[in-house]
Scaffold this active site. Sequence first.
Site, PDB file in Angstrom:
ATOM      1  N   SER A  39     -10.821  -0.620  -2.029  1.00 20.18           N
ATOM      2  CA  SER A  39      -9.816  -0.469  -1.143  1.00 20.18           C
ATOM      3  C   SER A  39      -9.917  -1.209  -0.039  1.00 20.18           C
ATOM      4  CB  SER A  39      -9.304   0.832  -0.834  1.00 20.18           C
ATOM      5  OG  SER A  39      -8.635   1.508  -1.941  1.00 20.18           O
ATOM      6  N   HIS A  86      -3.947   5.464   4.078  1.00 23.80           N
ATOM      7  CA  HIS A  86      -4.641   4.453   3.331  1.00 23.80           C
ATOM      8  C   HIS A  86      -4.414   3.260   3.539  1.00 23.80           C
ATOM      9  CE1 HIS A  86      -5.812   2.064  -0.041  1.00 23.80           C
ATOM     10  NE2 HIS A  86      -6.905   2.909  -0.342  1.00 23.80           N
ATOM     11  N   ASP A 136       0.731  -1.245  -0.103  1.00 22.29           N
ATOM     12  CA  ASP A 136      -0.056  -0.082  -0.237  1.00 22.29           C
ATOM     13  C   ASP A 136       1.003   1.165  -0.105  1.00 22.29           C
ATOM     14  OD1 ASP A 136      -2.208   1.885   0.875  1.00 22.29           O
ATOM     15  OD2 ASP A 136      -3.189   0.012   0.600  1.00 22.29           O
TER      16      ASP A 136
END
Length: 537
Positions: A395, A217, A177
């Site tokens: 995601s 994220h 990521d």
Amino acid sequence: MKKYYTFLFLFISYATFAQEDAWVYFNAKPNSQAYYDNPLSMLSQRALDRRSNQNIALDLKDVPIETTYVAQIKGSTGITVMAESKWLNALHIRGTQANINTLKLLSFVSKVDFANKSLNGTGKKAASDKVKATENKLETTVNYSYGNSANQIQMLNGQILHQQDYTGSGKIIAVLDGGFPGVNTASTFQRLRDNNKILGGYNFVSRNPNFYTGVSHGTQVLSTMGGYKENALVGTAPDASYYLFITEDDTSENPVEESLWVEAAEEADRLGADIITTSLGYFGYDNANYSHTYSDMNGTTNFISRGAEIAFSKGMIVVASAGNEGNTVEKHIGAPADAVSVITVGSVTANKTLSSFSSIGPSYDGRIKPDVMAQGSAAVVSSVTGNIGTTNGTSFSCPIMAGAIACLWQAFPNKTNQEIRQMVLKSSDRYASPNIQYGYGIPNFSLALNTILNVRSIKDSEFLVYPNPTDSNLFFAFSEDINEAFVTVYSILGQKVVEKQITNQAPFVSLQELRSGVYFYTLDANDLHKTGKIIKQ
């Protein structure tokens, strides 16, 4: 005329000195035998065990890239090496078109591919969602207080895995990521830290070991699997172990990120990871000449997708988000979601309807994509400070799925990655009639678990029907000496509503189109005749 020559000079200067990205591929690994003779010099014991358990032989892809080749490329005029891949025996390089083309003259170079395909002679769309504040067979051993995260687990019947003490223990998940700030401090990851479940990681973008940095994220992604805050958030694999790899440069969009991803996947393989989960997708780039087109989404064109397929061939399961382009002109999945063996995950809402943003299939060559679905709308996640909130995107449906897969694999450690992948697909509610929006649908991990347990017990029982009640597929298990059977389903009024011939290889009928209620079935096979009642939920 003067202006013309000035323009011409600038054009020539740009064409001559502009930096281009490219991959240079080598044609050999001359020292491979030394590595075959000493496998631990290229792979950890856990990685070797994974191959042994799945009958996967070592091959040339396992051998590191030849260092003398790398050194010669690095020493070439005007060439910068950005990344390297042993699997693809290639370097990602940057330099002028002229300098890169000179590398084709080297005896050990097989080919050069420019990221700008027009130079060969022949986007990433990661979600930037904000966190919005919100405050059977085995004995049950674990009951978590899931809080707001209950729906995203229970939609998959992942809680049944947890209840039977399959919580990801013993499985390793590599998360690729853009950053993991707060994982080393937030209370939601305290349980992982206290139990030494963060095994390590690396920042491939900055080339340093600081992976507790970057964008949030990755932190949110990890929380859907490994997060734990009682009555608020419990991840789908709270007892799995994790490697955290930063491969995404959030400041720019460049194909080097595909190469960094492959590097990280190779490291995950070397360290012995079982699963790679990645909530990154690549399609468009800052330099439009580098951008992919839908025709590239065929599983074999994109560098990252080829790397993902190799990862699967090494015995790992790769789980990737489908993308968040469902509301755009180009709605299709990106890379590596297009890879054949990747489990591509789309998004549904809490009530199992398609999230409007979820990218669709098929792959350009017509394969079913996405493969499966999980909740990505209003997914419950942790922020870097440990606050629990909701956010949207494939995601998050992706790691929710990856964690559940880890728990299933824990239950059946002797299964291969291909077998686990098929178990997940076959348990899905649209397996009999997949489409380009939902793929095979939403997996039922309780069904996947109990299917194997039921098949194991078939020797003690002539015949089994499960699950009953059911909301989609009805499975039949019968002795191996029966190759096929004929199933008829009747309404309570005696009307014939389903007829299907089944086999031991495909032993199910789909009841998805039937209304909820009570039905009756008959099964006829050789001398076997069975009847019974079914409840369709």
